[in-house]
Design a protein around this motif. Structure first.
Motif, PDB file in Angstrom:
ATOM      1  N   PHE A  84      -7.606  27.833 -50.754  1.00  0.00           N
ATOM      2  CA  PHE A  84      -6.460  27.937 -51.659  1.00  0.00           C
ATOM      3  C   PHE A  84      -6.355  26.698 -52.545  1.00  0.00           C
ATOM      4  O   PHE A  84      -6.040  26.788 -53.730  1.00  0.00           O
ATOM      5  CB  PHE A  84      -5.168  28.129 -50.869  1.00  0.00           C
ATOM      6  N   MET A  85      -6.657  25.541 -51.987  1.00  0.00           N
ATOM      7  CA  MET A  85      -6.640  24.312 -52.774  1.00  0.00           C
ATOM      8  C   MET A  85      -7.705  24.352 -53.860  1.00  0.00           C
ATOM      9  O   MET A  85      -7.478  23.916 -54.989  1.00  0.00           O
ATOM     10  CB  MET A  85      -6.828  23.113 -51.843  1.00  0.00           C
ATOM     11  N   SER A  86      -8.882  24.883 -53.523  1.00  0.00           N
ATOM     12  CA  SER A  86      -9.955  24.997 -54.518  1.00  0.00           C
ATOM     13  C   SER A  86      -9.568  25.983 -55.616  1.00  0.00           C
ATOM     14  O   SER A  86      -9.848  25.753 -56.798  1.00  0.00           O
ATOM     15  CB  SER A  86     -11.255  25.436 -53.837  1.00  0.00           C
ATOM     16  N   TYR A  87      -8.930  27.073 -55.231  1.00  0.00           N
ATOM     17  CA  TYR A  87      -8.429  28.044 -56.207  1.00  0.00           C
ATOM     18  C   TYR A  87      -7.418  27.389 -57.146  1.00  0.00           C
ATOM     19  O   TYR A  87      -7.483  27.553 -58.369  1.00  0.00           O
ATOM     20  CB  TYR A  87      -7.818  29.216 -55.446  1.00  0.00           C
ATOM     21  N   ASP A  88      -6.512  26.613 -56.592  1.00  0.00           N
ATOM     22  CA  ASP A  88      -5.508  25.939 -57.417  1.00  0.00           C
ATOM     23  C   ASP A  88      -6.153  24.919 -58.349  1.00  0.00           C
ATOM     24  O   ASP A  88      -5.647  24.653 -59.440  1.00  0.00           O
ATOM     25  CB  ASP A  88      -4.467  25.255 -56.524  1.00  0.00           C
ATOM     26  N   ALA A  89      -7.285  24.356 -57.914  1.00  0.00           N
ATOM     27  CA  ALA A  89      -7.993  23.369 -58.737  1.00  0.00           C
ATOM     28  C   ALA A  89      -8.879  24.015 -59.789  1.00  0.00           C
ATOM     29  O   ALA A  89      -9.451  23.319 -60.629  1.00  0.00           O
ATOM     30  CB  ALA A  89      -8.828  22.457 -57.839  1.00  0.00           C
ATOM     31  N   GLY A  90      -9.028  25.346 -59.727  1.00  0.00           N
ATOM     32  CA  GLY A  90      -9.881  26.038 -60.686  1.00  0.00           C
ATOM     33  C   GLY A  90     -11.332  26.128 -60.275  1.00  0.00           C
ATOM     34  O   GLY A  90     -12.178  26.550 -61.073  1.00  0.00           O
ATOM     35  N   ASP A  91     -11.649  25.765 -59.033  1.00  0.00           N
ATOM     36  CA  ASP A  91     -13.021  25.849 -58.520  1.00  0.00           C
ATOM     37  C   ASP A  91     -13.151  27.181 -57.776  1.00  0.00           C
ATOM     38  O   ASP A  91     -13.071  27.253 -56.544  1.00  0.00           O
ATOM     39  CB  ASP A  91     -13.303  24.671 -57.592  1.00  0.00           C
ATOM     40  N   HIS A  92     -13.366  28.246 -58.520  1.00  0.00           N
ATOM     41  CA  HIS A  92     -13.221  29.585 -57.961  1.00  0.00           C
ATOM     42  C   HIS A  92     -14.361  29.988 -57.045  1.00  0.00           C
ATOM     43  O   HIS A  92     -14.155  30.741 -56.082  1.00  0.00           O
ATOM     44  CB  HIS A  92     -13.031  30.589 -59.095  1.00  0.00           C
ATOM     45  N   ALA A  93     -15.574  29.522 -57.303  1.00  0.00           N
ATOM     46  CA  ALA A  93     -16.683  29.847 -56.405  1.00  0.00           C
ATOM     47  C   ALA A  93     -16.463  29.214 -55.035  1.00  0.00           C
ATOM     48  O   ALA A  93     -16.622  29.873 -54.001  1.00  0.00           O
ATOM     49  CB  ALA A  93     -18.002  29.373 -57.012  1.00  0.00           C
ATOM     50  N   HIS A 102      -0.512  19.249 -42.585  1.00  0.00           N
ATOM     51  CA  HIS A 102      -0.445  18.067 -43.447  1.00  0.00           C
ATOM     52  C   HIS A 102      -0.982  18.383 -44.843  1.00  0.00           C
ATOM     53  O   HIS A 102      -0.344  18.077 -45.855  1.00  0.00           O
ATOM     54  CB  HIS A 102      -1.261  16.948 -42.797  1.00  0.00           C
ATOM     55  N   PHE A 103      -2.124  19.026 -44.893  1.00  0.00           N
ATOM     56  CA  PHE A 103      -2.718  19.324 -46.190  1.00  0.00           C
ATOM     57  C   PHE A 103      -1.979  20.441 -46.928  1.00  0.00           C
ATOM     58  O   PHE A 103      -1.925  20.443 -48.151  1.00  0.00           O
ATOM     59  CB  PHE A 103      -4.197  19.682 -46.019  1.00  0.00           C
ATOM     60  N   THR A 104      -1.401  21.357 -46.181  1.00  0.00           N
ATOM     61  CA  THR A 104      -0.589  22.396 -46.819  1.00  0.00           C
ATOM     62  C   THR A 104       0.599  21.770 -47.541  1.00  0.00           C
ATOM     63  O   THR A 104       0.931  22.142 -48.678  1.00  0.00           O
ATOM     64  CB  THR A 104      -0.089  23.404 -45.770  1.00  0.00           C
ATOM     65  N   ASP A 105       1.232  20.800 -46.900  1.00  0.00           N
ATOM     66  CA  ASP A 105       2.378  20.143 -47.521  1.00  0.00           C
ATOM     67  C   ASP A 105       1.973  19.372 -48.772  1.00  0.00           C
ATOM     68  O   ASP A 105       2.648  19.442 -49.808  1.00  0.00           O
ATOM     69  CB  ASP A 105       3.036  19.200 -46.501  1.00  0.00           C
ATOM     70  N   LEU A 106       0.862  18.644 -48.703  1.00  0.00           N
ATOM     71  CA  LEU A 106       0.377  17.916 -49.878  1.00  0.00           C
ATOM     72  C   LEU A 106       0.090  18.867 -51.035  1.00  0.00           C
ATOM     73  O   LEU A 106       0.427  18.586 -52.188  1.00  0.00           O
ATOM     74  CB  LEU A 106      -0.898  17.141 -49.530  1.00  0.00           C
ATOM     75  N   ASP A 107      -0.528  19.989 -50.714  1.00  0.00           N
ATOM     76  CA  ASP A 107      -0.894  20.962 -51.740  1.00  0.00           C
ATOM     77  C   ASP A 107       0.345  21.517 -52.435  1.00  0.00           C
ATOM     78  O   ASP A 107       0.397  21.609 -53.660  1.00  0.00           O
ATOM     79  CB  ASP A 107      -1.703  22.081 -51.076  1.00  0.00           C
ATOM     80  N   ARG A 108       1.359  21.884 -51.661  1.00  0.00           N
ATOM     81  CA  ARG A 108       2.557  22.482 -52.246  1.00  0.00           C
ATOM     82  C   ARG A 108       3.341  21.487 -53.084  1.00  0.00           C
ATOM     83  O   ARG A 108       3.970  21.854 -54.082  1.00  0.00           O
ATOM     84  CB  ARG A 108       3.445  23.051 -51.137  1.00  0.00           C
ATOM     85  N   ARG A 109       3.307  20.247 -52.691  1.00  0.00           N
ATOM     86  CA  ARG A 109       4.089  19.237 -53.415  1.00  0.00           C
ATOM     87  C   ARG A 109       3.388  18.749 -54.684  1.00  0.00           C
ATOM     88  O   ARG A 109       4.048  18.479 -55.691  1.00  0.00           O
ATOM     89  CB  ARG A 109       4.371  18.039 -52.502  1.00  0.00           C
ATOM     90  N   HIS A 110       2.071  18.623 -54.651  1.00  0.00           N
ATOM     91  CA  HIS A 110       1.367  17.948 -55.741  1.00  0.00           C
ATOM     92  C   HIS A 110       0.307  18.787 -56.440  1.00  0.00           C
ATOM     93  O   HIS A 110      -0.207  18.386 -57.479  1.00  0.00           O
ATOM     94  CB  HIS A 110       0.697  16.674 -55.212  1.00  0.00           C
ATOM     95  N   GLY A 111      -0.043  19.947 -55.878  1.00  0.00           N
ATOM     96  CA  GLY A 111      -1.151  20.704 -56.442  1.00  0.00           C
ATOM     97  C   GLY A 111      -2.477  20.126 -55.994  1.00  0.00           C
ATOM     98  O   GLY A 111      -2.532  19.085 -55.335  1.00  0.00           O
ATOM     99  N   SER A 112      -3.552  20.809 -56.359  1.00  0.00           N
ATOM    100  CA  SER A 112      -4.880  20.406 -55.872  1.00  0.00           C
ATOM    101  C   SER A 112      -5.864  20.141 -56.992  1.00  0.00           C
ATOM    102  O   SER A 112      -7.073  20.230 -56.798  1.00  0.00           O
ATOM    103  CB  SER A 112      -5.437  21.496 -54.941  1.00  0.00           C
ATOM    104  N   GLY A 113      -5.353  19.822 -58.183  1.00  0.00           N
ATOM    105  CA  GLY A 113      -6.233  19.589 -59.319  1.00  0.00           C
ATOM    106  C   GLY A 113      -7.130  18.384 -59.169  1.00  0.00           C
ATOM    107  O   GLY A 113      -8.237  18.345 -59.708  1.00  0.00           O
ATOM    108  N   SER A 114      -6.672  17.376 -58.434  1.00  0.00           N
ATOM    109  CA  SER A 114      -7.509  16.201 -58.180  1.00  0.00           C
ATOM    110  C   SER A 114      -8.400  16.464 -56.970  1.00  0.00           C
ATOM    111  O   SER A 114      -7.950  17.063 -55.990  1.00  0.00           O
ATOM    112  CB  SER A 114      -6.631  14.979 -57.918  1.00  0.00           C
ATOM    113  N   PRO A 115      -9.648  16.028 -56.991  1.00  0.00           N
ATOM    114  CA  PRO A 115     -10.535  16.256 -55.837  1.00  0.00           C
ATOM    115  C   PRO A 115     -10.263  15.353 -54.642  1.00  0.00           C
ATOM    116  O   PRO A 115     -10.870  15.536 -53.590  1.00  0.00           O
ATOM    117  CB  PRO A 115     -11.926  15.980 -56.418  1.00  0.00           C
TER     118      PRO A 115
END
Length: 469
Positions: free
Chosen positions: A223-232, A167-180
């Motif tokens: 991967f979602m955190s990486y896409d959001a720019g939260d690298h740590a 479920h979360f993989t699909d959300l990530d691919r469709r919309h990105g993970s920039g929002s927390p």
């Protein structure tokens, strides 16, 4: 005359665990906990100096926390030991034991639920990444992962976790993970449901599948955190996922996670470190299915391309292409099914462009866009990459045309990676801003963040857990 204790926090933990007058016994337990790290020879004198201000290494602190947790019957965070150096101590450390991995999981998931509303902080640590790769590759396998806890865990319970990951993989691919928002929901679920399951009762077979499911969820959150720019945060979760995959005895998924870590390293500009990480992944995957090999060699090509190693890059691309040709008869695990000719074409665009082989890179454009409708973010990333490659090759008209397509394809996507590609295109086009069409495209790109409000409405509608959860 004995020196005064300066770390009263650590002293109190030793007292609570029954080690107040048994420092030698604690040292022996610590040596046992760290046996996979080599021969440790800590003794009562070591404890004496730690109580008086000396600070052990982070891997030693992780073993100390595990040793105390077993005696106290509760999780002990490394930050409780009193050695200072901030909230992130130990979160990037590859756990020595399965118990340590479970405690670390609970710690970082709990921490994430509390800090997602804050600005992303922390940097990618290439040294810690390599340490995690070495631990995953060379540590001995876990003999058993069965556990007796409060909650009975069955194979049906574990299967529900895979459904959540999908479920979360699909959300990530469709919309990105920039929002927390989505990550906050996921982190809360991990704390409330998955952490108690890890501390529960299960057989060895169910336990290994549970570790694999937890690794999948941790890897997705990484991967979602990486896409959001939260690298740590991304690196912490990949490190955890690697240890859980090790406990699951799943070398293939561990190699996949290590390749994700290499991809993050490429994004951060650590090309040589990324190459070492993906080389370890390829080595650790052993005789992997063709689809998995294709993905790993494609990642290697991007690392070599960024570091300017032309021959190694082209060899890796050729290996990825040959492996992908065989993938129809050797598809591999379900999680690698996303990797398609379009993804390989995107990798080729990236690494050949980094090598300034623009004509060769642009030959991959048609295939890079043959993506399924669910791959919204990847389409935006590839579109941006095509525009950047044209701009760097001096094809201003084509770059502007693809820049307009990028603005269209990025609507409703919130992703730090897409934003970075937009910045790369803006930088590449800026020398030509005297041109009216370039000025127009630059204004269009500058207005792209306005799509964020539409994204939030969509997330509010779709970011619900599946009904079976």
């Amino acid at each position: 005359m004995a020196r005064q204790v300066t770390n009263s926090t650590f002293e109190e933990l030793l007292r609570a665990a029954g080690y107040e007058n048994a420092h030698a016994a604690f040292a022996r337990q610590l040596n046992h906990a760290g046996r996979d790290q080599g021969t440790w020879r800590y003794d009562a004198a070591s404890i004496y100096w730690w109580l008086r201000g000396r600070r052990p290494g982070e891997h030693v602190q992780a073993a100390m926390a595990e040793t105390l947790a077993r005696k106290l019957g509760r999780s002990v965070a490394i930050t409780e030991l009193g050695f200072g150096a901030g909230d992130s101590i130990g979160l990037c450390v590859y756990p020595v034991t399965v118990d340590g991995a479970i405690d670390t999981a609970e710690q970082i998931w709990t921490r994430l639920t509390k800090c997602l509303s804050q600005q992303a902080s922390g940097a990618f640590d290439s040294g810690k990444a390599l340490e995690a790769a070495l631990g995953w590759r060379y540590d001995l396998p876990d003999q058993a992962v069965s556990r007796n806890g409060r909650q009975q865990v069955t194979s049906t319970d574990v299967q529900s976790l895979y459904a959540l990951a999908d479920h979360f993989t699909d959300l990530d691919r469709r919309h990105g993970s920039g929002s927390p928002r989505t990550r906050a929901i996921m982190a809360d679920f991990l704390v409330r449901q998955v952490a108690p399951m890890l501390h529960g009762t299960y057989t060895d077979a169910v336990g290994r599948d549970l570790m694999r499911a937890a690794a999948t969820l941790s890897g997705q959150l990484a991967f979602m955190s990486y896409d959001a720019g939260d690298h740590a945060t991304a690196q912490h979760h990949v490190t955890l996922g690697l240890r859980l995959a090790k406990a699951a005895d799943d070398n293939l998924y561990g190699a996949h996670l290590l390749a994700n870590l290499a991809t993050q390293a490429v994004f951060m500009g650590h090309a040589r470190g990324a190459a070492r990480l993906v080389e370890a992944a390829i080595d650790g995957a052993r005789r992997a299915p063709a689809a998995v090999l294709a993905r790993l060699h494609a990642t290697a090509a991007t690392a070599y391309g960024q570091s300017g190693e032309r021959r190694a890059c082209q060899l890796a691309l050729a290996r990825a292409e040959r492996a992908l040709d065989r993938a129809g008869t050797d598809p591999g695990p379900r999680w690698v099914g996303y990797f398609s000719p379009a993804h390989l074409a995107g990798a080729a665009l990236r690494c050949l462009g980094d090598l300034h082989l623009y004509t060769q890179a642009l030959r991959h454009v048609p295939e890079a866009l043959t993506l399924g409708c669910q791959n919204t973010r990847t389409r935006a990333l590839h579109t941006a990459l095509i525009a950047v490659t044209h701009a760097r090759a001096g094809n201003t008209d084509a770059a502007c045309s693809w820049g307009r397509k990028l603005a269209q394809n990025s609507a409703g996507i919130q992703s730090a990676r897409v934003q970075q590609r937009v910045r790369e295109l803006t930088t590449a086009l800026s020398p030509q801003q005297a041109s009216p069409q370039v000025t127009d495209v630059l204004h269009t790109l500058a207005a792209m963040p306005a799509a964020a409000s539409r994204l939030e409405r969509e997330r509010a509608r779709t970011s619900r857990l599946p009904s079976q959860m």
